[in-house]
Enzyme design. Structure first.
Site, PDB file in Angstrom:
ATOM      1  CG  ASP A 167      10.716  -6.916  -3.634  1.00 48.07           C
ATOM      2  OD1 ASP A 167      11.288  -7.400  -2.607  1.00 48.07           O
ATOM      3  OD2 ASP A 167       9.681  -5.895  -3.487  1.00 48.07           O
ATOM      4  CD  GLU A 195       8.357  -9.944   3.292  1.00 46.31           C
ATOM      5  OE1 GLU A 195       7.683  -9.274   3.446  1.00 46.31           O
ATOM      6  OE2 GLU A 195       9.930  -9.415   3.253  1.00 46.31           O
TER       7      GLU A 195
HETATM    8  O1  FUB Z   1       9.163  -4.585  -1.699  1.00 44.87           O
HETATM    9  C1  FUB Z   1       8.183  -4.617  -0.770  1.00 44.87           C
HETATM   10  C2  FUB Z   1       8.139  -5.608   0.127  1.00 44.87           C
HETATM   11  O2  FUB Z   1       9.310  -5.613   0.756  1.00 44.87           O
HETATM   12  C3  FUB Z   1       7.736  -6.969  -0.554  1.00 44.87           C
HETATM   13  O3  FUB Z   1       6.555  -7.079  -1.139  1.00 44.87           O
HETATM   14  C4  FUB Z   1       8.375  -7.901   0.448  1.00 44.87           C
HETATM   15  O4  FUB Z   1       8.529  -9.088  -0.030  1.00 44.87           O
HETATM   16  C5  FUB Z   1       9.847  -7.112   0.862  1.00 44.87           C
HETATM   17  O5  FUB Z   1      10.613  -7.235   0.097  1.00 44.87           O
END
Ligand code: FUB
Length: 327
Positions: A19, A226
């Site tokens: 991320d 997301e």
């Molecule tokens: O790293 C945890 C979660 O996985 C993140 O918040 C999402 O975007 C995905 O990458």
């Protein structure tokens, strides 16, 4: 600890990272990623495998130089309102202060978004006592526009709980949106001048196709899942995000930071691992995509590594689709 930066190679190998939110501060690239823990626990759609507890900040003087680890800058034990799972963060600069925005589960297991501050881009960061009032879900991305107004984009389906807020309240067993109806969009809220709270309640962003019709919940190759990111190129606002279940990074364009956004296409084809999560930044007149995959752990979903690659535009402002491992 430092590695030499190379495109499409893990930027660091001494810890697992994911991320990556990249920003240029003081002429350097600073990266604010998640720090994946090395464990063999359960892996499920609830995201239990992502057990992160702290954040490290990294910096690069240049894209072919060393990557410096500035160490742990914030730990969940120091955040009063949070219980676990410090997921994808972002950072912003305003008021001569660096702000680190991060999601975590509160003491009721509900994801909220908090903020911590520092006078230095490499931290350490001091958290506020409470999460941002009115915040929920995950994946904050903060964009400070040329007029100095700042916006937070956020939200993630499934483990990120976005679909549980369809009524404006948290409903633990909320149904998924109808696959033939409009998809849920990411949320946006303008931040107060002090960057510590929302100016008004978050609003859902509309993402439409070229004919102006909202993308549908069943359109998993294009609908929002997301990981929102906002950047501006030639005066247009580019909202990019992950499609989650179909593993693409895609983007949509608008004349306004709050949309509506028109879907334009893919930025990145699928990577090794389940998700990717990205940021886009301009540095020395070139544009770069920061992303992650699971190549460092040979495919383990929650043992990821941050990478970068150059991002190019076509003359009409569309983005050239990137194949992460070449043709
Ligand atoms: O790293 C945890 C979660 O996985 C993140 O918040 C999402 O975007 C995905 O990458």
């Amino acid at each position: 600890m430092s590695n030499q930066a190379k495109p499409n190679q893990p930027l660091v190998t001494h810890i697992y990272t994911a991320d990556p939110s990249a920003h240029v501060f003081n002429g350097k690239i600073y990266i604010y990623p998640s720090h994946d823990l090395d464990h063999d626990g359960p892996d499920n759609d609830n995201g239990d495998q992502y057990k992160m507890e702290d954040y490290h900040v990294f910096s690069m003087d240049d894209v072919d130089g060393p990557v410096v680890d500035h160490g742990e800058v914030l730990h969940v034990r120091d955040v009063k309102w949070a219980s676990k799972q410090m997921w994808a963060p972002d950072a912003a600069l305003k008021n001569d202060t660096y702000y680190l925005y991060f999601p975590a589960r509160d003491h009721d297991g509900i994801f909220r978004i908090g903020v911590a501050t520092s006078k230095n881009p490499e931290g350490p960061f001091t958290p506020e006592d409470n999460y941002i009032e009115g915040s929920f879900s995950i994946d904050p991305a903060v964009f400070v526009d040329e007029d100095d107004r700042a916006y937070m984009y956020f939200g993630g389906l499934w483990g990120g709980q976005l679909e549980k807020w369809q009524t404006g309240e948290f409903v633990a067993d909320a149904p998924d949106p109808d696959v033939n109806g409009p998809a849920l969009g990411p949320m946006v809220a303008e931040l107060n001048d002090d960057m510590l709270g929302f100016k008004s309640a978050p609003q859902e962003i509309s993402i439409v196709d070229e004919d102006g019709n909202p993308l549908l919940a069943g359109d998993e190759e294009r609908r929002y899942f997301e990981g929102p990111w906002m950047h501006k190129y030639n005066g247009k606002y580019y909202l990019s995000y992950s499609t989650g279940s179909t593993h693409y990074l895609v983007y949509a364009i608008s004349d306004s930071p709050t949309g509506p956004f028109v879907y334009k296409g893919r930025i990145l084809e699928p990577v090794i691992g389940w998700t990717t999560h990205h940021s886009i930044v301009e540095f020395k007149d070139k544009w770069y995509l920061f992303y992650h995959d699971s190549s460092l752990s040979e495919g383990v979903n929650h043992k990821r590594c941050i990478k970068f690659t150059e991002l190019k535009y076509n003359e009409d402002g569309t983005i050239v689709t990137i194949k992460p491992y070449g043709d």
